[in-house]
Structures are given as C-alpha cells and as structure tokens.
Design a protein around this motif. Structure first.
Motif, PDB file in Angstrom:
ATOM      1  N   LEU A 162       8.165 -19.482   2.166  1.00 25.57           N
ATOM      2  CA  LEU A 162       8.950 -18.313   1.769  1.00 25.57           C
ATOM      3  C   LEU A 162       8.041 -17.145   1.399  1.00 25.57           C
ATOM      4  CD1 LEU A 162      11.776 -19.915  -0.426  1.00 25.57           C
ATOM      5  CD2 LEU A 162      11.997 -18.903   1.854  1.00 25.57           C
ATOM      6  N   THR A 163       6.944 -17.441   0.715  1.00 26.05           N
ATOM      7  CA  THR A 163       6.040 -16.377   0.272  1.00 26.05           C
ATOM      8  C   THR A 163       5.392 -15.675   1.460  1.00 26.05           C
ATOM      9  OG1 THR A 163       5.585 -17.614  -1.767  1.00 26.05           O
ATOM     10  CG2 THR A 163       4.058 -15.863  -1.192  1.00 26.05           C
ATOM     11  N   MET A 164       4.927 -16.441   2.438  1.00 22.37           N
ATOM     12  CA  MET A 164       4.312 -15.831   3.615  1.00 22.37           C
ATOM     13  C   MET A 164       5.327 -15.026   4.427  1.00 22.37           C
ATOM     14  SD  MET A 164       1.609 -18.701   5.001  1.00 22.37           S
ATOM     15  CE  MET A 164       2.765 -20.076   5.002  1.00 22.37           C
ATOM     16  N   VAL A 165       6.491 -15.612   4.666  1.00 27.87           N
ATOM     17  CA  VAL A 165       7.479 -14.970   5.536  1.00 27.87           C
ATOM     18  C   VAL A 165       8.084 -13.742   4.859  1.00 27.87           C
ATOM     19  CG1 VAL A 165       9.701 -15.271   6.674  1.00 27.87           C
ATOM     20  CG2 VAL A 165       7.988 -17.094   6.775  1.00 27.87           C
ATOM     21  N   VAL A 166       8.526 -13.890   3.619  1.00 26.95           N
ATOM     22  CA  VAL A 166       9.157 -12.767   2.910  1.00 26.95           C
ATOM     23  C   VAL A 166       8.164 -11.624   2.723  1.00 26.95           C
ATOM     24  CG1 VAL A 166      10.158 -12.053   0.706  1.00 26.95           C
ATOM     25  CG2 VAL A 166      10.879 -14.194   1.766  1.00 26.95           C
ATOM     26  N   GLY A 167       6.930 -11.955   2.316  1.00 30.89           N
ATOM     27  CA  GLY A 167       5.939 -10.903   2.123  1.00 30.89           C
ATOM     28  C   GLY A 167       5.655 -10.132   3.393  1.00 30.89           C
ATOM     29  N   ALA A 168       5.524 -10.835   4.517  1.00 29.97           N
ATOM     30  CA  ALA A 168       5.208 -10.166   5.783  1.00 29.97           C
ATOM     31  C   ALA A 168       6.384  -9.380   6.330  1.00 29.97           C
ATOM     32  CB  ALA A 168       4.739 -11.205   6.804  1.00 29.97           C
ATOM     33  N   VAL A 169       7.586  -9.946   6.251  1.00 32.24           N
ATOM     34  CA  VAL A 169       8.754  -9.297   6.863  1.00 32.24           C
ATOM     35  C   VAL A 169       9.182  -8.068   6.071  1.00 32.24           C
ATOM     36  CG1 VAL A 169      11.190  -9.594   7.427  1.00 32.24           C
ATOM     37  CG2 VAL A 169       9.549 -11.406   7.988  1.00 32.24           C
ATOM     38  N   ILE A 170       9.279  -8.187   4.759  1.00 34.44           N
ATOM     39  CA  ILE A 170       9.758  -7.054   3.964  1.00 34.44           C
ATOM     40  C   ILE A 170       8.732  -5.928   3.958  1.00 34.44           C
ATOM     41  CG2 ILE A 170      10.491  -6.337   1.662  1.00 34.44           C
ATOM     42  CD1 ILE A 170      11.714  -8.992   1.225  1.00 34.44           C
ATOM     43  N   ALA A 171       7.454  -6.257   4.107  1.00 34.26           N
ATOM     44  CA  ALA A 171       6.433  -5.196   4.148  1.00 34.26           C
ATOM     45  C   ALA A 171       6.681  -4.227   5.299  1.00 34.26           C
ATOM     46  CB  ALA A 171       5.045  -5.815   4.263  1.00 34.26           C
ATOM     47  N   ILE A 172       7.293  -4.692   6.376  1.00 35.11           N
ATOM     48  CA  ILE A 172       7.554  -3.829   7.532  1.00 35.11           C
ATOM     49  C   ILE A 172       8.454  -2.655   7.156  1.00 35.11           C
ATOM     50  CG2 ILE A 172       8.584  -3.760   9.834  1.00 35.11           C
ATOM     51  CD1 ILE A 172       7.803  -6.656  10.182  1.00 35.11           C
ATOM     52  N   THR A 173       9.363  -2.859   6.210  1.00 33.00           N
ATOM     53  CA  THR A 173      10.333  -1.830   5.855  1.00 33.00           C
ATOM     54  C   THR A 173       9.819  -0.849   4.809  1.00 33.00           C
ATOM     55  OG1 THR A 173      11.319  -3.148   4.067  1.00 33.00           O
ATOM     56  CG2 THR A 173      12.148  -3.515   6.296  1.00 33.00           C
ATOM     57  N   GLN A 174       8.623  -1.052   4.279  1.00 33.55           N
ATOM     58  CA  GLN A 174       8.145  -0.231   3.178  1.00 33.55           C
ATOM     59  C   GLN A 174       7.635   1.123   3.656  1.00 33.55           C
ATOM     60  OE1 GLN A 174       8.700  -1.348  -0.001  1.00 33.55           O
ATOM     61  NE2 GLN A 174       9.701  -2.929   1.245  1.00 33.55           N
ATOM     62  N   THR A 175       7.911   2.147   2.868  1.00 32.11           N
ATOM     63  CA  THR A 175       7.434   3.504   3.160  1.00 32.11           C
ATOM     64  C   THR A 175       6.463   4.015   2.100  1.00 32.11           C
ATOM     65  OG1 THR A 175       9.361   4.449   2.021  1.00 32.11           O
ATOM     66  CG2 THR A 175       9.536   4.100   4.411  1.00 32.11           C
ATOM     67  N   ASP A 176       6.259   3.261   1.035  1.00 29.51           N
ATOM     68  CA  ASP A 176       5.305   3.622  -0.011  1.00 29.51           C
ATOM     69  C   ASP A 176       4.060   2.768   0.157  1.00 29.51           C
ATOM     70  OD1 ASP A 176       5.225   4.982  -3.036  1.00 29.51           O
ATOM     71  OD2 ASP A 176       4.091   3.106  -2.871  1.00 29.51           O
ATOM     72  N   VAL A 177       2.889   3.378   0.168  1.00 26.64           N
ATOM     73  CA  VAL A 177       1.668   2.643   0.480  1.00 26.64           C
ATOM     74  C   VAL A 177       1.356   1.590  -0.576  1.00 26.64           C
ATOM     75  CG1 VAL A 177       0.150   4.348  -0.635  1.00 26.64           C
ATOM     76  CG2 VAL A 177      -0.739   2.898   1.199  1.00 26.64           C
ATOM     77  N   LYS A 178       1.648   1.868  -1.838  1.00 26.91           N
ATOM     78  CA  LYS A 178       1.371   0.879  -2.880  1.00 26.91           C
ATOM     79  C   LYS A 178       2.360  -0.290  -2.804  1.00 26.91           C
ATOM     80  CE  LYS A 178       0.108   2.315  -7.004  1.00 26.91           C
ATOM     81  NZ  LYS A 178       0.096   3.083  -8.273  1.00 26.91           N
ATOM     82  N   ARG A 179       3.609  -0.029  -2.464  1.00 26.61           N
ATOM     83  CA  ARG A 179       4.569  -1.119  -2.287  1.00 26.61           C
ATOM     84  C   ARG A 179       4.194  -1.946  -1.058  1.00 26.61           C
ATOM     85  NH1 ARG A 179       9.221  -0.859  -5.370  1.00 26.61           N
ATOM     86  NH2 ARG A 179      10.261  -2.291  -3.927  1.00 26.61           N
ATOM     87  N   LEU A 180       3.694  -1.285  -0.025  1.00 25.87           N
ATOM     88  CA  LEU A 180       3.245  -2.022   1.156  1.00 25.87           C
ATOM     89  C   LEU A 180       2.107  -2.980   0.796  1.00 25.87           C
ATOM     90  CD1 LEU A 180       2.792  -0.669   4.713  1.00 25.87           C
ATOM     91  CD2 LEU A 180       0.927  -1.946   3.682  1.00 25.87           C
ATOM     92  N   LEU A 181       1.154  -2.485   0.009  1.00 30.20           N
ATOM     93  CA  LEU A 181       0.047  -3.346  -0.417  1.00 30.20           C
ATOM     94  C   LEU A 181       0.533  -4.450  -1.356  1.00 30.20           C
ATOM     95  CD1 LEU A 181      -2.784  -0.704  -0.991  1.00 30.20           C
ATOM     96  CD2 LEU A 181      -2.551  -2.309   0.915  1.00 30.20           C
ATOM     97  N   ALA A 182       1.606  -4.172  -2.097  1.00 28.95           N
ATOM     98  CA  ALA A 182       2.163  -5.205  -2.971  1.00 28.95           C
ATOM     99  C   ALA A 182       2.756  -6.348  -2.156  1.00 28.95           C
ATOM    100  CB  ALA A 182       3.226  -4.599  -3.886  1.00 28.95           C
ATOM    101  N   TYR A 183       3.542  -6.013  -1.127  1.00 31.39           N
ATOM    102  CA  TYR A 183       4.094  -7.072  -0.284  1.00 31.39           C
ATOM    103  C   TYR A 183       3.003  -7.762   0.523  1.00 31.39           C
ATOM    104  CZ  TYR A 183       8.941  -6.103  -1.382  1.00 31.39           C
ATOM    105  OH  TYR A 183      10.150  -5.974  -2.047  1.00 31.39           O
TER     106      TYR A 183
END
Length: 529
Positions: free
Chosen positions: A326-347
């Motif tokens: 779940l951690t690998m899949v959720v982190g990778a998939v939700i990162a695609i939708t991010q528009t903030d660079v710090k949130r992207l690095l968080a995912y």
C-alpha cells in the motif's frame, strides 16, 4: 519462524548494574549542547545568540560523530563481540545503532547548515513565534531583524531523541525518546516566516496525529507488559519464544506498537500527516524531518521487530507485506496528481518508505544492511532536493506550485540540472545512489522469499518515474512565464548543502561499495538485547 534468531545475542544472566557513560557519550553530548543552547538564549546578548547557537550546534554534532566513531572502534566491537547493553539495560549500543547514529549526526549537521542560511530577504523562520500572522507585532519584529535562535536548541533536543530512539532496549525508554524527538518538531513546524497560517496548521495537525500515534504506541507497551511482565525487548522475545502469557495480548501489542512506529515513517495507512506537514513546515525543517526522523524511526522499527518479535517473523510479515505494498502504490500513484513541489516530495518520501520496508521484510542480515544503506543515501539526496526548493522564489517566498517551475532550465540551467539529478536518483536511475539503494533492498527481499513484493516495487518505481520525468520536462521543455520565479544565488551554507547532496548521490551511485561494506559490517554485528 527462526529466520531472525541469529539477529539477537542473548543477554548475560546478570546485567551490569552501572551505567557506562562512554557508550552513551554521543547522545549525552548532543543533549548537553541542547541544554547549553537554552542557557545561551537566557543569558547571552541578542547580537551574539545566532553565532553562539550555530557554533554550539555544529560543534556538538561534529563532536558526537567523532565519539560515535571512537565508540565503534572500542573493544566492545571486536569481531567476537556484538555490542554492549548499558544504562541499566535500557540502551543497546551495537553495530546497527552506531551506523544509524553516524547517519543521523551527519544528516543533522547538513540540515543545521540549511537552517542557518539567511538570505537577503531574511531567515525562513518567523521573528516572533507568538505574534499573530499579519499583526503589527509580526511586522515590527521583521523590521527590527529579530531572529528566532531558539530553533537551534530545539533542533538539538530533537536530534538527541532521534539518537536514543533506535538504540532503546526497552519500550519505556523508546517512548521517552519518541516524545523527545517529536515535541521539538511540533514547534519547529509552526515557525515558517511566510504562509504562517499554513505553517501553524501543519504544526497542529502533526501534534494531534502524533499524539494519537503516541497513544497507540503506549497502549501497545501496556499490552506487551501484560503479556511478558516486562518492557525489555529481550524479555518480551523470551516470553514469546516460550509461548508464555496470552497470545491475544501479544498480537494486540504488536499491532498497536506497529501503528505508532509506522506513523513516524509515514507508511500507509498512517501517512495522512506527511504531505500537509511537509508543505507547511519551513523547508529546512522539512529537510530535517525527511532525512533524520525517517532514519531514526526505521532504526527503532527494525530493533523492535527484529529483537522483540524476531521469533514471530511469520506472524508479522503478512501484515507488513500489506503495509509495504500500500505504501509503495499509494505514494507513487497519488504523487502524480500533486501540483505543489513539497507535497510531491512528501508522497515520494512515502513511496520510498515502502521500498525500504521491502528490505525490512526480508528479515535477514542482508535485509538489515541494505535498509541501512538505503536510509543513508536517501537522506543525503532528499536534503539536497529540499535545499534546491529554497532557492526558487517569487514574491510570496518559495515558488511551491509546479507551474512556477516551468522553463526553470532556461532561467538557471545549473539549479534545474541539479534538481533533475536528484529526481532521477529518486526514480532509481543507474549511476545514482537511488538505483544502488533500490537494487540492494530488492535483492535482499528476493533472497528472503518476497519476490511478489519486489515486482510491486519495480512497478511502483516505474509509476514514480513518470512524475519525476514530468517535472524535468516541465523545467527544460517549457517556456518560462514572464513573471516566473527567480533563482536566488545560494549562500555559503545552502551551496554547501546542495553540493554535498549532489556529490554523495553521485559517488554512492558510482562507487557504493565502501558504504555498503560499512552497512554490512554494522549488520553483521547484529542487534543485541
């Protein structure tokens, strides 16, 4: 069920009753520097506080690192010995603990450099934490050039907790260390100079969710004490091996304790705090949390599950499989939708936590060494990436929205190129430390019989590579906006941090063997009870 039996050395029949302060000297030095920092705040003239605090912090971290090397070279770590239990059996100083200490101290040293950077428009930290955002008091503090130098002792208190957390040999000591590292971070997250309300919201979310996770951890401690009659990791392992006590208490304790530990590494489904906190906290504090806190939390997680529950591998591994996937899949998939660079690095950090968990799940010496290596190299890369984020600014401060990064490669090819290099390392491209780290943990997982987990990890890495490449394409193949952000000239401290991050990412990708050998040596000295 006996896979981890070799990862622990049985304690002596009668523990040594005295405290060997030499073994604890790195932790004691950092804690002493934190107390000295409080005294500086109380008695030193305002003009001298910043240089004194910075000198104390950097000197204390460098001295603690030297002491860590000296402790590791002492006779307690001869080939025939595995380490030492000190402080009345509450702290274990062994190979993995020393490797983690060294990693945290080096990463904390680099993070303090980033914290100390002050550009032309001032520090990234608010002048007066108690001032209401946008109030007259806040403006007066900024105009007066007030500096919030309490940041340094707070950071040192947090680092002292980070050092104790993965070395704790009983659960109460581990809980105290958890609170010592967490409470200063709650405060630091709310001290951003710009976007104050967002920063304070991040601090409040982190505090509330952290309090819940600490409660789960403490309930787990109570359950395990009810099961074994002790909070010592070795005693819990002995009771579990002998099948003494109630199995319900044992499994409830494992689950509750696991929740508390998985929260600190940001594993799914306990990751909700991470994007919000990473986005709202001052970027130097985010860099500290994304590197040092993750290393410390994984060290504590491995100590608990390898030592206390080492005989129960087949009981906790299935649940950990689910969490890692779940951690690998959720982190990778939700990162695609991010528009903030710090949130992207968080995912991205969430996905990397899943990759490291594949090494932990291997439940072997190889899994331990590969996880240690991954933690070290990932820490340097992530600090470098957040250091670059501090350099890209517009009128509101850091240009966090990704659309503001369009055409950055044409405005500043060097900064955009370095950030692209860090993103490629996160993606696991060969000749970067990210590739070596992923290869090591996946190899350990395959050797441990977790091939399906590795397949999920490889697919998640491919998904993650998409959004990393998307940012690179945005920077180099898009036209810059007329009102786009500017790239400030890095100061001495930020420039040093970026250089260290880029150099280590390259060196450990091309020549990883020295650090791998060090991690293997630490893992071969094993965890002690």
């Amino acid at each position: 069920m006996t896979r981890l039996a070799s990862l622990a050395v049985a304690p002596p029949a009668i523990p040594t009753p005295h405290i060997e302060y030499w073994q604890l000297s790195p932790i004691l030095l950092v804690f002493g520097v934190a107390i000295a920092g409080v005294l500086v705040e109380a008695f030193a003239p305002r003009a001298l506080r910043r240089p004194l605090q910075l000198g104390l912090s950097l000197g204390g971290l460098a001295g603690a690192f030297a002491l860590t090397i000296a402790v590791g070279a002492s006779s307690h770590f001869a080939p025939a010995k595995h380490g030492h239990v000190t402080a009345m059996g509450t702290v274990a100083v062994d190979g993995p603990a020393l490797f983690i200490w060294g990693t945290i101290l080096v990463l904390a040293f680099v993070s303090v450099l980033l914290i100390a950077e002050s550009s032309d428009d001032g520090s990234p930290f608010v002048a007066q934490a108690a001032a209401v955002p946008g109030s007259t008091e806040e403006r007066e503090g900024l105009l007066a050039g007030a500096a919030h130098t309490e940041i340094y002792p707070l950071t040192m208190f947090a680092v002292s907790g980070m050092l104790l957390f993965p070395a704790a040999n009983d659960l109460l000591t581990m809980f105290v260390a958890l609170e010592v590292l967490s409470l200063p971070l709650y405060l630091l997250c709310g001290l951003a100079r710009r976007r104050r309300l967002l920063s304070q919201e991040a601090a409040m979310k982190y505090f509330l969710l952290g309090a819940f996770s600490s409660a789960f951890f403490l309930f787990g401690v109570a359950m395990l004490y009810g099961f074994s009659g002790s909070v010592n990791l070795g005693a819990i392992a002995a009771a579990a091996s002998a099948n003494l006590g109630s199995a319900s208490l044992l499994y409830a304790g494992i689950a509750l304790l696991g929740i508390g530990l998985l929260f600190k590494i940001g594993a799914v489904p306990f990751q909700a705090w991470k994007p919000d906190v990473y986005q709202g906290a001052p970027t130097p504090v985010t860099a500290l949390m994304a590197s040092c806190t993750v290393v410390s939390a994984f060290g504590a997680l491995m100590r608990v599950f390898y030592v206390a529950f080492g005989q129960l591998t087949w009981d906790w591994r299935p649940a950990m499989w689910v969490v890692a996937i779940l951690t690998m899949v959720v982190g990778a998939v939700i990162a695609i939708t991010q528009t903030d660079v710090k949130r992207l690095l968080a995912y991205s950090s969430i996905a990397h936590a899943g990759f490291i968990l594949t090494g932990v799940i291997a439940a072997s010496t190889l899994g331990l060494s590969s996880s240690l290596f991954y933690l070290a190299v990932y820490g340097f890369t992530t600090i470098g990436a957040f250091a670059v984020v501090t350099l890209v600014r517009d009128q509101t401060g850091e240009a966090a929205h990704l659309r503001r990064w369009a055409g950055l490669g044409k405005r500043s090819p060097l900064v955009a190129g370095i950030f692209a290099f860090f993103l490629l390392a996160f993606a696991g491209i060969p000749l970067t430390s990210g590739f070596t780290g992923k290869f090591a943990v996946f190899q350990a997982a395959i050797a441990g019989g977790a091939l399906p987990l590795v397949i999920v990890g490889v697919l998640s890495s491919a998904v993650a590579a998409f959004f990393y490449v998307r940012v690179i394409v945005l920077m180099f193949f898009s036209d810059p906006a007329p009102d786009g952000p500017s790239v400030v000239t890095p100061g001495l401290f930020t420039g040093t941090v970026v250089a260290i991050g880029a150099l280590t990412t390259l060196v450990f990708g091309v020549v990883p063997q020295p650090l791998l050998n060090l991690a293997n040596q630490a893992a071969n000295h094993l965890f002690i009870r």
